[in-house]
Design a protein around this motif. Structure first.
Motif, PDB file in Angstrom:
ATOM      1  N   ILE A  76    -143.820 -18.375 -28.892  1.00  0.00           N
ATOM      2  CA  ILE A  76    -142.453 -18.482 -29.430  1.00  0.00           C
ATOM      3  C   ILE A  76    -141.446 -18.111 -28.351  1.00  0.00           C
ATOM      4  CG2 ILE A  76    -140.818 -17.479 -31.065  1.00  0.00           C
ATOM      5  CD1 ILE A  76    -143.115 -17.205 -33.055  1.00  0.00           C
ATOM      6  N   PHE A  77    -141.691 -16.986 -27.675  1.00  0.00           N
ATOM      7  CA  PHE A  77    -140.767 -16.569 -26.611  1.00  0.00           C
ATOM      8  C   PHE A  77    -140.728 -17.611 -25.496  1.00  0.00           C
ATOM      9  CE2 PHE A  77    -140.501 -14.715 -22.342  1.00  0.00           C
ATOM     10  CZ  PHE A  77    -139.169 -14.329 -22.356  1.00  0.00           C
ATOM     11  N   ALA A  78    -141.883 -18.075 -25.042  1.00  0.00           N
ATOM     12  CA  ALA A  78    -141.929 -19.033 -23.935  1.00  0.00           C
ATOM     13  C   ALA A  78    -141.204 -20.321 -24.300  1.00  0.00           C
ATOM     14  CB  ALA A  78    -143.379 -19.319 -23.550  1.00  0.00           C
ATOM     15  N   ALA A  79    -141.371 -20.779 -25.549  1.00  0.00           N
ATOM     16  CA  ALA A  79    -140.746 -22.030 -25.970  1.00  0.00           C
ATOM     17  C   ALA A  79    -139.230 -21.899 -26.026  1.00  0.00           C
ATOM     18  CB  ALA A  79    -141.296 -22.447 -27.330  1.00  0.00           C
ATOM     19  N   LEU A  80    -138.722 -20.819 -26.608  1.00  0.00           N
ATOM     20  CA  LEU A  80    -137.275 -20.652 -26.725  1.00  0.00           C
ATOM     21  C   LEU A  80    -136.635 -20.370 -25.362  1.00  0.00           C
ATOM     22  CD1 LEU A  80    -136.912 -18.588 -30.029  1.00  0.00           C
ATOM     23  CD2 LEU A  80    -136.857 -21.057 -29.706  1.00  0.00           C
ATOM     24  N   ALA A  81    -137.349 -19.621 -24.504  1.00  0.00           N
ATOM     25  CA  ALA A  81    -136.795 -19.302 -23.192  1.00  0.00           C
ATOM     26  C   ALA A  81    -136.752 -20.519 -22.279  1.00  0.00           C
ATOM     27  CB  ALA A  81    -137.621 -18.194 -22.540  1.00  0.00           C
ATOM     28  N   SER A  82    -137.633 -21.481 -22.521  1.00  0.00           N
ATOM     29  CA  SER A  82    -137.688 -22.657 -21.645  1.00  0.00           C
ATOM     30  C   SER A  82    -136.652 -23.710 -22.003  1.00  0.00           C
ATOM     31  CB  SER A  82    -139.084 -23.288 -21.704  1.00  0.00           C
ATOM     32  OG  SER A  82    -139.366 -23.775 -23.015  1.00  0.00           O
ATOM     33  N   LYS A  83    -136.042 -23.579 -23.183  1.00  0.00           N
ATOM     34  CA  LYS A  83    -135.041 -24.551 -23.595  1.00  0.00           C
ATOM     35  C   LYS A  83    -133.702 -24.270 -22.911  1.00  0.00           C
ATOM     36  CE  LYS A  83    -137.105 -25.468 -28.115  1.00  0.00           C
ATOM     37  NZ  LYS A  83    -136.900 -25.440 -29.593  1.00  0.00           N
ATOM     38  N   GLY A  84    -132.918 -25.300 -22.748  1.00  0.00           N
ATOM     39  CA  GLY A  84    -131.619 -25.124 -22.114  1.00  0.00           C
ATOM     40  C   GLY A  84    -131.645 -25.542 -20.659  1.00  0.00           C
ATOM     41  N   PRO A  85    -130.480 -25.564 -20.018  1.00  0.00           N
ATOM     42  CA  PRO A  85    -130.378 -26.007 -18.624  1.00  0.00           C
ATOM     43  C   PRO A  85    -131.023 -25.013 -17.670  1.00  0.00           C
ATOM     44  CG  PRO A  85    -128.280 -25.109 -19.368  1.00  0.00           C
ATOM     45  CD  PRO A  85    -129.171 -25.161 -20.573  1.00  0.00           C
ATOM     46  N   GLN A  86    -131.357 -25.490 -16.485  1.00  0.00           N
ATOM     47  CA  GLN A  86    -131.927 -24.622 -15.458  1.00  0.00           C
ATOM     48  C   GLN A  86    -130.874 -23.635 -14.990  1.00  0.00           C
ATOM     49  OE1 GLN A  86    -134.497 -26.243 -12.274  1.00  0.00           O
ATOM     50  NE2 GLN A  86    -133.020 -25.377 -10.843  1.00  0.00           N
ATOM     51  N   PRO A  87    -131.206 -22.346 -14.930  1.00  0.00           N
ATOM     52  CA  PRO A  87    -130.205 -21.347 -14.526  1.00  0.00           C
ATOM     53  C   PRO A  87    -129.829 -21.485 -13.057  1.00  0.00           C
ATOM     54  CG  PRO A  87    -132.375 -20.343 -14.717  1.00  0.00           C
ATOM     55  CD  PRO A  87    -132.499 -21.733 -15.271  1.00  0.00           C
ATOM     56  N   PHE A 238    -147.886  -6.693 -25.483  1.00  0.00           N
ATOM     57  CA  PHE A 238    -147.082  -7.778 -24.918  1.00  0.00           C
ATOM     58  C   PHE A 238    -146.501  -8.649 -26.022  1.00  0.00           C
ATOM     59  CE2 PHE A 238    -146.574 -11.899 -22.626  1.00  0.00           C
ATOM     60  CZ  PHE A 238    -145.625 -11.460 -21.716  1.00  0.00           C
ATOM     61  N   SER A 239    -147.222  -8.821 -27.117  1.00  0.00           N
ATOM     62  CA  SER A 239    -146.690  -9.568 -28.252  1.00  0.00           C
ATOM     63  C   SER A 239    -145.454  -8.876 -28.821  1.00  0.00           C
ATOM     64  CB  SER A 239    -147.754  -9.716 -29.344  1.00  0.00           C
ATOM     65  OG  SER A 239    -148.801 -10.563 -28.924  1.00  0.00           O
ATOM     66  N   ALA A 240    -145.498  -7.549 -28.881  1.00  0.00           N
ATOM     67  CA  ALA A 240    -144.334  -6.799 -29.361  1.00  0.00           C
ATOM     68  C   ALA A 240    -143.139  -7.008 -28.425  1.00  0.00           C
ATOM     69  CB  ALA A 240    -144.682  -5.314 -29.464  1.00  0.00           C
ATOM     70  N   ILE A 241    -143.394  -7.029 -27.110  1.00  0.00           N
ATOM     71  CA  ILE A 241    -142.321  -7.249 -26.143  1.00  0.00           C
ATOM     72  C   ILE A 241    -141.728  -8.645 -26.322  1.00  0.00           C
ATOM     73  CG2 ILE A 241    -141.784  -7.477 -23.690  1.00  0.00           C
ATOM     74  CD1 ILE A 241    -143.940  -5.377 -23.137  1.00  0.00           C
ATOM     75  N   CYS A 242    -142.592  -9.644 -26.459  1.00  0.00           N
ATOM     76  CA  CYS A 242    -142.111 -11.024 -26.631  1.00  0.00           C
ATOM     77  C   CYS A 242    -141.322 -11.182 -27.917  1.00  0.00           C
ATOM     78  CB  CYS A 242    -143.302 -11.991 -26.621  1.00  0.00           C
ATOM     79  SG  CYS A 242    -144.065 -12.210 -24.999  1.00  0.00           S
ATOM     80  N   LEU A 243    -141.784 -10.537 -28.981  1.00  0.00           N
ATOM     81  CA  LEU A 243    -141.068 -10.616 -30.255  1.00  0.00           C
ATOM     82  C   LEU A 243    -139.701  -9.949 -30.142  1.00  0.00           C
ATOM     83  CD1 LEU A 243    -141.061 -11.448 -33.208  1.00  0.00           C
ATOM     84  CD2 LEU A 243    -142.242  -9.310 -33.754  1.00  0.00           C
ATOM     85  N   ALA A 244    -139.647  -8.798 -29.489  1.00  0.00           N
ATOM     86  CA  ALA A 244    -138.366  -8.108 -29.297  1.00  0.00           C
ATOM     87  C   ALA A 244    -137.414  -8.953 -28.465  1.00  0.00           C
ATOM     88  CB  ALA A 244    -138.606  -6.753 -28.627  1.00  0.00           C
ATOM     89  N   ALA A 245    -137.916  -9.567 -27.393  1.00  0.00           N
ATOM     90  CA  ALA A 245    -137.072 -10.411 -26.537  1.00  0.00           C
ATOM     91  C   ALA A 245    -136.564 -11.624 -27.301  1.00  0.00           C
ATOM     92  CB  ALA A 245    -137.847 -10.841 -25.302  1.00  0.00           C
ATOM     93  N   THR A 246    -137.401 -12.185 -28.139  1.00  0.00           N
ATOM     94  CA  THR A 246    -136.992 -13.357 -28.932  1.00  0.00           C
ATOM     95  C   THR A 246    -135.879 -13.009 -29.900  1.00  0.00           C
ATOM     96  OG1 THR A 246    -139.219 -14.313 -28.770  1.00  0.00           O
ATOM     97  CG2 THR A 246    -137.793 -15.115 -30.534  1.00  0.00           C
ATOM     98  N   ILE A 247    -136.065 -11.920 -30.644  1.00  0.00           N
ATOM     99  CA  ILE A 247    -135.074 -11.533 -31.641  1.00  0.00           C
ATOM    100  C   ILE A 247    -133.771 -11.092 -30.982  1.00  0.00           C
ATOM    101  CG2 ILE A 247    -134.569  -9.937 -33.526  1.00  0.00           C
ATOM    102  CD1 ILE A 247    -136.707 -11.973 -34.216  1.00  0.00           C
ATOM    103  N   ALA A 248    -133.864 -10.313 -29.910  1.00  0.00           N
ATOM    104  CA  ALA A 248    -132.681  -9.725 -29.302  1.00  0.00           C
ATOM    105  C   ALA A 248    -131.837 -10.717 -28.525  1.00  0.00           C
ATOM    106  CB  ALA A 248    -133.089  -8.565 -28.382  1.00  0.00           C
TER     107      ALA A 248
END
Length: 252
Positions: A76-87, A238-248
């Motif tokens: 979930i984190f990888a998918a949402l973080a990969s969307k959008g323009p290249q920084p 690491f799942s907890a970290i990814c979930l926190a990053a996704t929500i935040a």
């Protein structure tokens, strides 16, 4: 549910496509269970102390553990973080996360790795992170606490987006790292170490933006089960970290 945290329907619509399909008996309400998992991780609770409004605590625990092993929250984190323009600009940093004694207790040989190491600050894990120009994490890596920043940078190097400017503190100043960034067409903005015989120029005005990755790390550490690690297995932590990053950062 009063003042308790509850994911909205819009937020659920963004993450539910990455949930595993239910087989046989219909699954308990995803919105309530995932919201309960988020509440426990954010507030640093034991699973048994989860509010009853989220349902049986064993359901929350079992769902989190099962989906962690399946890598659901990582995807979930990888998918949402990969969307959008290249920084245009990226920043890299690392921070220590204290391991509680329950996480540091020994496991049987052959079990899942822990990624816990010993440093001057005691037993801890280390989070290596890369964020974009607005301070959203795009790459996360956890390791043993004694792993150097350079080793972590080497592990995330291939995943860095090309054509960007990378901002980092002088702890990442080394010839090999600068050369590796140049091979990827990435411009470094890294202050030189004090022992360099020939100082390397860098954009001091641009370097001021580095506070954004520090703010990002601080925001993740607001989640109490991230700042202090209670999970024995590295993949559940690491799942907890990814979930926190996704929500935040991606569902607000």
């Amino acid at each position: 549910m009063g003042d308790l945290f509850l994911l909205s329907k819009r937020q659920m619509a963004r993450i539910s496509p990455y949930f595993p399909l239910a087989h046989g008996v219909p699954r308990v309400d995803d919105q309530r269970v995932v919201s309960g998992i988020v509440y426990v991780i954010h507030n640093g609770l034991q699973w048994k102390d989860a509010p009853k409004e989220y349902g049986p605590h064993k359901t929350l625990y079992n769902r989190f553990m099962r989906w962690s092993r399946l890598g659901v929250f990582d995807r979930i984190f990888a998918a949402l973080a990969s969307k959008g323009p290249q920084p245009e600009r990226i920043m890299i940093d690392a921070t220590h996360l204290t391991a509680h004694r329950t996480a540091a207790s020994l496991l049987k040989k052959g079990m899942f790795p822990r990624r816990i190491g010993s440093t001057k600050g005691g037993l801890n894990s280390k989070l290596h992170a890369v964020c974009d120009e607005v301070g959203r994490p795009i790459i996360l890596l956890r390791s043993e606490g004694q792993m150097s920043d350079h080793t972590g940078a080497r592990l995330v190097l291939e995943a860095l987006p090309a054509g960007s400017t990378l901002i980092a503190d002088r702890g990442y100043d080394s010839n090999w790292f600068r050369e590796a960034l140049a091979d990827k067409d990435i411009t470094p903005c890294i202050p030189p170490t004090r022992n360099r015989k020939v100082p390397i120029a860098y954009d001091k005005v641009l370097y001021r933006q580095r506070h954004k990755i520090e703010n990002m790390v601080a925001k993740l550490k607001d989640w109490r089960r991230i700042a202090t690690r209670y999970d024995r297995c590295a993949h559940t932590f690491f799942s907890a970290i990814c979930l926190a990053a996704t929500i935040a950062f991606y569902l607000n």
